[in-house]
Design a protein around this motif. Sequence first.
Motif, PDB file in Angstrom:
ATOM      1  N   LYS A  45      55.984  52.250  62.419  1.00 41.28           N
ATOM      2  CA  LYS A  45      55.246  52.286  61.163  1.00 41.28           C
ATOM      3  C   LYS A  45      53.946  53.045  61.345  1.00 41.28           C
ATOM      4  O   LYS A  45      53.372  53.064  62.430  1.00 41.28           O
ATOM      5  CB  LYS A  45      54.921  50.869  60.699  1.00 41.28           C
ATOM      6  N   ARG A  46      53.482  53.620  60.224  1.00 38.35           N
ATOM      7  CA  ARG A  46      52.129  54.169  60.183  1.00 38.35           C
ATOM      8  C   ARG A  46      51.674  54.188  58.731  1.00 38.35           C
ATOM      9  O   ARG A  46      52.478  54.057  57.807  1.00 38.35           O
ATOM     10  CB  ARG A  46      52.042  55.538  60.838  1.00 38.35           C
ATOM     11  N   PHE A  47      50.377  54.328  58.544  1.00 38.71           N
ATOM     12  CA  PHE A  47      49.822  54.354  57.200  1.00 38.71           C
ATOM     13  C   PHE A  47      50.254  55.621  56.478  1.00 38.71           C
ATOM     14  O   PHE A  47      50.534  56.645  57.101  1.00 38.71           O
ATOM     15  CB  PHE A  47      48.292  54.273  57.260  1.00 38.71           C
ATOM     16  N   THR A  48      50.291  55.558  55.155  1.00 35.18           N
ATOM     17  CA  THR A  48      50.740  56.691  54.349  1.00 35.18           C
ATOM     18  C   THR A  48      49.772  57.867  54.399  1.00 35.18           C
ATOM     19  O   THR A  48      50.181  59.001  54.217  1.00 35.18           O
ATOM     20  CB  THR A  48      50.962  56.269  52.885  1.00 35.18           C
ATOM     21  N   THR A  49      48.496  57.596  54.651  1.00 36.53           N
ATOM     22  CA  THR A  49      47.491  58.652  54.848  1.00 36.53           C
ATOM     23  C   THR A  49      46.567  58.208  55.977  1.00 36.53           C
ATOM     24  O   THR A  49      46.407  56.999  56.214  1.00 36.53           O
ATOM     25  CB  THR A  49      46.639  58.906  53.587  1.00 36.53           C
ATOM     26  N   PRO A  50      45.935  59.141  56.675  1.00 38.26           N
ATOM     27  CA  PRO A  50      45.024  58.752  57.768  1.00 38.26           C
ATOM     28  C   PRO A  50      43.852  57.881  57.293  1.00 38.26           C
ATOM     29  O   PRO A  50      43.372  57.030  58.030  1.00 38.26           O
ATOM     30  CB  PRO A  50      44.528  60.084  58.317  1.00 38.26           C
ATOM     31  N   ASP A  51      43.391  58.090  56.063  1.00 43.16           N
ATOM     32  CA  ASP A  51      42.239  57.347  55.542  1.00 43.16           C
ATOM     33  C   ASP A  51      42.626  56.053  54.827  1.00 43.16           C
ATOM     34  O   ASP A  51      41.765  55.361  54.287  1.00 43.16           O
ATOM     35  CB  ASP A  51      41.455  58.229  54.561  1.00 43.16           C
ATOM     36  N   PHE A  52      43.906  55.718  54.818  1.00 43.38           N
ATOM     37  CA  PHE A  52      44.379  54.559  54.057  1.00 43.38           C
ATOM     38  C   PHE A  52      43.635  53.266  54.395  1.00 43.38           C
ATOM     39  O   PHE A  52      43.180  52.572  53.470  1.00 43.38           O
ATOM     40  CB  PHE A  52      45.889  54.363  54.243  1.00 43.38           C
ATOM     41  N   PRO A  53      43.460  52.890  55.674  1.00 41.79           N
ATOM     42  CA  PRO A  53      42.812  51.595  55.963  1.00 41.79           C
ATOM     43  C   PRO A  53      41.396  51.497  55.383  1.00 41.79           C
ATOM     44  O   PRO A  53      41.052  50.496  54.753  1.00 41.79           O
ATOM     45  CB  PRO A  53      42.784  51.524  57.494  1.00 41.79           C
ATOM     46  N   LEU A  54      40.598  52.537  55.567  1.00 45.02           N
ATOM     47  CA  LEU A  54      39.224  52.517  55.063  1.00 45.02           C
ATOM     48  C   LEU A  54      39.199  52.506  53.540  1.00 45.02           C
ATOM     49  O   LEU A  54      38.466  51.722  52.924  1.00 45.02           O
ATOM     50  CB  LEU A  54      38.445  53.722  55.596  1.00 45.02           C
ATOM     51  N   GLU A  55      40.011  53.332  52.914  1.00 47.57           N
ATOM     52  CA  GLU A  55      40.063  53.371  51.455  1.00 47.57           C
ATOM     53  C   GLU A  55      40.545  52.035  50.883  1.00 47.57           C
ATOM     54  O   GLU A  55      40.038  51.568  49.863  1.00 47.57           O
ATOM     55  CB  GLU A  55      40.977  54.504  50.987  1.00 47.57           C
ATOM     56  N   PHE A  56      41.501  51.412  51.553  1.00 48.48           N
ATOM     57  CA  PHE A  56      42.022  50.125  51.092  1.00 48.48           C
ATOM     58  C   PHE A  56      40.923  49.068  51.112  1.00 48.48           C
ATOM     59  O   PHE A  56      40.740  48.337  50.132  1.00 48.48           O
ATOM     60  CB  PHE A  56      43.203  49.694  51.966  1.00 48.48           C
ATOM     61  N   VAL A  57      40.172  48.985  52.202  1.00 50.70           N
ATOM     62  CA  VAL A  57      39.102  47.989  52.319  1.00 50.70           C
ATOM     63  C   VAL A  57      38.027  48.248  51.266  1.00 50.70           C
ATOM     64  O   VAL A  57      37.532  47.314  50.625  1.00 50.70           O
ATOM     65  CB  VAL A  57      38.508  47.979  53.740  1.00 50.70           C
ATOM     66  N   GLN A  58      37.676  49.518  51.075  1.00 49.89           N
ATOM     67  CA  GLN A  58      36.653  49.843  50.069  1.00 49.89           C
ATOM     68  C   GLN A  58      37.122  49.450  48.669  1.00 49.89           C
ATOM     69  O   GLN A  58      36.365  48.860  47.896  1.00 49.89           O
ATOM     70  CB  GLN A  58      36.320  51.338  50.109  1.00 49.89           C
ATOM     71  N   ARG A  59      38.363  49.749  48.344  1.00 48.19           N
ATOM     72  CA  ARG A  59      38.890  49.400  47.021  1.00 48.19           C
ATOM     73  C   ARG A  59      38.997  47.887  46.845  1.00 48.19           C
ATOM     74  O   ARG A  59      38.761  47.368  45.755  1.00 48.19           O
ATOM     75  CB  ARG A  59      40.230  50.071  46.791  1.00 48.19           C
ATOM     76  N   LEU A  60      39.343  47.182  47.913  1.00 44.21           N
ATOM     77  CA  LEU A  60      39.400  45.723  47.842  1.00 44.21           C
ATOM     78  C   LEU A  60      37.998  45.155  47.599  1.00 44.21           C
ATOM     79  O   LEU A  60      37.821  44.274  46.758  1.00 44.21           O
ATOM     80  CB  LEU A  60      39.998  45.138  49.126  1.00 44.21           C
ATOM     81  N   ALA A  61      37.009  45.669  48.314  1.00 45.04           N
ATOM     82  CA  ALA A  61      35.631  45.191  48.145  1.00 45.04           C
ATOM     83  C   ALA A  61      35.123  45.454  46.727  1.00 45.04           C
ATOM     84  O   ALA A  61      34.356  44.656  46.179  1.00 45.04           O
ATOM     85  CB  ALA A  61      34.719  45.854  49.171  1.00 45.04           C
ATOM     86  N   GLU A  62      35.569  46.544  46.112  1.00 46.95           N
ATOM     87  CA  GLU A  62      35.135  46.905  44.756  1.00 46.95           C
ATOM     88  C   GLU A  62      36.007  46.273  43.664  1.00 46.95           C
ATOM     89  O   GLU A  62      35.697  46.408  42.484  1.00 46.95           O
ATOM     90  CB  GLU A  62      35.174  48.427  44.592  1.00 46.95           C
ATOM     91  N   SER A  63      37.053  45.577  44.054  1.00 49.06           N
ATOM     92  CA  SER A  63      38.059  45.094  43.095  1.00 49.06           C
ATOM     93  C   SER A  63      37.621  43.898  42.253  1.00 49.06           C
ATOM     94  O   SER A  63      38.252  43.587  41.257  1.00 49.06           O
ATOM     95  CB  SER A  63      39.334  44.708  43.847  1.00 49.06           C
ATOM     96  N   GLY A  64      36.596  43.206  42.678  1.00 47.92           N
ATOM     97  CA  GLY A  64      36.180  42.013  41.957  1.00 47.92           C
ATOM     98  C   GLY A  64      36.768  40.732  42.523  1.00 47.92           C
ATOM     99  O   GLY A  64      36.519  39.654  41.984  1.00 47.92           O
ATOM    100  N   ALA A  65      37.531  40.821  43.607  1.00 49.89           N
ATOM    101  CA  ALA A  65      38.141  39.627  44.201  1.00 49.89           C
ATOM    102  C   ALA A  65      37.083  38.631  44.668  1.00 49.89           C
ATOM    103  O   ALA A  65      37.344  37.434  44.724  1.00 49.89           O
ATOM    104  CB  ALA A  65      39.039  40.011  45.372  1.00 49.89           C
ATOM    105  N   LEU A  66      35.888  39.125  44.990  1.00 55.24           N
ATOM    106  CA  LEU A  66      34.831  38.242  45.483  1.00 55.24           C
ATOM    107  C   LEU A  66      33.660  38.152  44.511  1.00 55.24           C
ATOM    108  O   LEU A  66      32.555  37.779  44.897  1.00 55.24           O
ATOM    109  CB  LEU A  66      34.338  38.730  46.855  1.00 55.24           C
ATOM    110  N   ASP A  67      33.891  38.477  43.246  1.00 54.28           N
ATOM    111  CA  ASP A  67      32.812  38.443  42.253  1.00 54.28           C
ATOM    112  C   ASP A  67      32.281  37.039  42.008  1.00 54.28           C
ATOM    113  O   ASP A  67      31.133  36.868  41.613  1.00 54.28           O
ATOM    114  CB  ASP A  67      33.272  39.046  40.922  1.00 54.28           C
ATOM    115  N   ASP A  68      33.110  36.021  42.219  1.00 51.61           N
ATOM    116  CA  ASP A  68      32.699  34.650  41.922  1.00 51.61           C
ATOM    117  C   ASP A  68      31.942  33.983  43.069  1.00 51.61           C
ATOM    118  O   ASP A  68      31.578  32.811  42.952  1.00 51.61           O
ATOM    119  CB  ASP A  68      33.919  33.796  41.574  1.00 51.61           C
ATOM    120  N   VAL A  69      31.707  34.686  44.166  1.00 54.06           N
ATOM    121  CA  VAL A  69      31.022  34.072  45.305  1.00 54.06           C
ATOM    122  C   VAL A  69      29.506  34.154  45.124  1.00 54.06           C
ATOM    123  O   VAL A  69      28.992  35.072  44.505  1.00 54.06           O
ATOM    124  CB  VAL A  69      31.433  34.697  46.659  1.00 54.06           C
TER     125      VAL A  69
END
Length: 158
Positions: A45-69
Amino acid sequence: MTSNVCRQCGADVSVVRINHVEGEEGGIRVAIDGLPVLNCASGHKRFTTPDFPLEFVQRLAESGALDDVTPAVQKGLFRKRLLCPSCGREVAAETNGDLDGKARVEVPDGDPVDVKVKVPLFRCSGCNQEVTEPKSGLERDLMQAVANAFRSAEIPPG
């Protein structure tokens, strides 16, 4: 652009979705459903793009999943303490349950990925407010929990 052959064995690769991977760090637990990866017939296995892990974490952080903390405030250089941001009293060190967050993270060339995040909560003895670890630790632990989830799926970095 991503190559259509496996870097390890040279076989053809295709995009597959991993149903469920989990990772944890510092009490933060992450569950990822539908993670896209490139996979060959040998199971490499490998990521679909070389930058996938970093972009995924950034998008998760911006997603609002932790807005209620509500992050605690950390004080002290040698003896670190967590303080309530509302009343300033020290927060108990033992957890008081978890806050559940959910997000749909957009990924390149595919359907969004569903992510569940559990964050430990601490209760202030003064005003009874529930808080999480300070923001810097929260972000660091979230990033490492995602990395641990990727590692559990045996996706090599890079």
